[in-house]
Write an enzyme that holds these catalytic residues in place. Structure first.
Site, short mmCIF file in Angstrom:
data_model
loop_
_atom_site.label_atom_id
_atom_site.label_comp_id
_atom_site.label_asym_id
_atom_site.label_seq_id
_atom_site.Cartn_x
_atom_site.Cartn_y
_atom_site.Cartn_z
N GLN A 76 0.79 -1.23 -0.09
CA GLN A 76 -0.04 0.07 0.14
C GLN A 76 0.81 1.23 0.01
O GLN A 76 0.64 2.02 -0.57
CB GLN A 76 -0.90 0.09 1.29
CG GLN A 76 -2.08 -0.80 1.01
CD GLN A 76 -3.08 -0.76 2.27
OE1 GLN A 76 -2.67 -0.23 3.49
NE2 GLN A 76 -4.25 -0.63 2.08
N GLU A 124 -11.02 5.13 9.03
CA GLU A 124 -11.77 3.80 9.05
C GLU A 124 -10.41 2.82 9.10
O GLU A 124 -10.44 1.83 8.47
CB GLU A 124 -12.38 3.44 7.43
CG GLU A 124 -13.71 2.23 7.45
CD GLU A 124 -14.52 2.41 6.49
OE1 GLU A 124 -15.08 3.68 6.25
OE2 GLU A 124 -14.58 1.44 5.96
N ASP A 164 3.51 1.06 12.16
CA ASP A 164 2.66 0.40 12.77
C ASP A 164 2.08 1.29 13.90
O ASP A 164 2.62 1.97 14.74
CB ASP A 164 3.03 -1.11 13.57
CG ASP A 164 1.91 -1.64 14.27
OD1 ASP A 164 0.87 -1.10 14.70
OD2 ASP A 164 1.88 -2.92 14.35
N ALA A 165 0.51 1.56 13.97
CA ALA A 165 -0.23 2.49 14.55
C ALA A 165 0.26 2.24 16.10
O ALA A 165 -0.08 3.23 17.00
CB ALA A 165 -1.53 2.48 14.18
N1 SAH Z 1 -7.39 5.39 5.73
C1 SAH Z 1 -7.48 4.76 4.36
C2 SAH Z 1 -7.34 3.27 4.42
C3 SAH Z 1 -8.44 2.64 5.35
S1 SAH Z 1 -8.23 0.85 5.27
C4 SAH Z 1 -8.69 5.07 3.32
O1 SAH Z 1 -9.61 5.63 3.91
O2 SAH Z 1 -8.80 4.97 2.32
C5 SAH Z 1 -7.38 0.50 6.90
C6 SAH Z 1 -5.87 1.04 6.70
O3 SAH Z 1 -5.38 0.89 8.15
C7 SAH Z 1 -5.17 -0.02 5.95
O4 SAH Z 1 -4.05 0.83 5.25
C8 SAH Z 1 -4.53 -0.81 6.97
O5 SAH Z 1 -3.16 -1.21 6.56
C9 SAH Z 1 -4.19 0.17 8.06
N2 SAH Z 1 -4.00 -0.30 9.31
C10 SAH Z 1 -4.58 -1.34 10.12
N3 SAH Z 1 -4.16 -1.65 11.06
C11 SAH Z 1 -3.00 -0.78 11.26
C12 SAH Z 1 -1.83 -0.86 12.12
N4 SAH Z 1 -1.65 -1.40 13.39
N5 SAH Z 1 -0.77 0.28 11.80
C13 SAH Z 1 -0.99 0.79 10.60
N6 SAH Z 1 -1.97 0.83 9.84
C14 SAH Z 1 -2.94 0.15 10.10
#
Ligand code: SAH
Length: 284
Positions: free
Chosen positions: A101, A142, A124-125
């Site tokens: 991504q 989201e 990572d968040a």
């Molecule tokens: N915000 C974007 C993508 C939403 S989909 C939009 O609105 O288009 C969810 C996203 O959260 C994905 O990119 C996924 O990789 C990310 N994500 C989920 N858990 C995560 C984590 N622990 N750390 C970083 N990113 C995370």
């Protein structure tokens, strides 16, 4: 859950989106991985425009401009961050646990001519690779529902936000009580898309407060978003299934595809928008 478990969840989510990245060329939402916003059932806006409309509502809420530095936690393929950079002139850093991504998002930013304003990296968040108070604003569109611990993810977002800085996010919540009978059905759908249990609307402001954030707005937008999106997406998918299937590994596609006759509508789940301010050291 320990921090080791946190990173396992992050890796699984990363792999999930790595496998799906090809499908975004055929995505019905454009470069967005979030629901759309419609003004009722008669609104015939297409999926991509409706998804952009939700992004625009979040851009308005973030109130940033040129000179501000924004963090996009869970950036997907970068659509929203690119739109934010274009609309406001702010500098945006996006993080995702999916390396594919991140690669795609950087390509899209360069193609849009904002490669210097919207920059994406793996992260990572649950353990953000940034210093305390290093951003003027943070958004999570989201994405928080896929993180292994909402409270911990919000505290991490608050940590990198400067005092007075703003957070805007969208999330699922349990709008109607999930009955014992429906719980396994809902859990199996959420698990398939690596989504955690929904939040509680009533508990959200307190959860933000404990993370060091003061809630300034919380809105139930279920009727304009998820209620509309699932049905409209289902109709569009039915038309585009072959094209979409061709872009994804067949094994992955088989895992993600709804079961025969399965209804993905989950009326118990609502969708919320909230904004909050990072409280300063003297403000509790
Ligand atoms: N915000 C974007 C993508 C939403 S989909 C939009 O609105 O288009 C969810 C996203 O959260 C994905 O990119 C996924 O990789 C990310 N994500 C989920 N858990 C995560 C984590 N622990 N750390 C970083 N990113 C995370």
């Amino acid at each position: 859950m320990t921090s080791e478990n946190f990173s396992t969840v992050g890796e699984q989510v990363g792999e999930f989106y790595d496998q799906l990245v090809g499908a975004f060329d055929a995505s019905l939402y454009g470069p967005n991985i979030h629901v759309g916003f419609w003004d009722g059932h008669e609104d015939t806006t297409g999926l991509e425009d409706a998804a952009d409309r939700l992004t625009d509502m979040m851009i308005e809420r973030l109130r940033v401009g040129s000179g501000d530095r924004v963090l996009d936690i869970g950036c997907g393929v970068g659509g929203p961050a690119i739109r934010l950079a274009e609309a406001t002139g702010a500098e945006v850093v996006g993080v995702s646990v999916s390396r594919k991504q991140v690669e795609k998002a950087n390509e899209l930013a360069a193609a849009a001519g904002v490669g210097d304003k919207a920059v994406f990296q793996h992260g990572d968040a649950m353990r953000l690779p940034f210093e305390d108070a290093s951003f003027d604003a943070v958004w999570m569109l989201e994405s928080v529902m896929q993180m292994p611990d909402r409270s911990a993810a919000l505290a991490e977002a608050a940590r990198v936000l400067r005092p007075g800085g703003r957070l805007a996010l969208t999330d699922n919540y349990e709008r109607d009580r999930i009955s014992e009978e429906r719980r396994p059905v809902i859990e199996s759908i959420l698990k398939r898309y690596l989504t955690q249990s929904p939040a509680s609307f009533e508990a959200y402001p307190a959860m933000l407060r404990e993370a060091g954030l003061r809630c300034t707005e919380i809105l139930d937008v279920s009727e304009s978003t998820t209620r509309q999106s699932v049905r409209r997406l289902g109709e569009a998918l039915a038309k585009n299934m072959t094209e979409l299937a061709a872009k994804i590994d067949p094994e992955v596609f088989a895992k993600l595809k709804p079961a025969e006759g399965e209804n993905l509508e989950m009326p118990e789940l609502g969708y919320l928008i909230t904004t909050a301010l990072r409280t300063g050291p003297t403000e509790a």
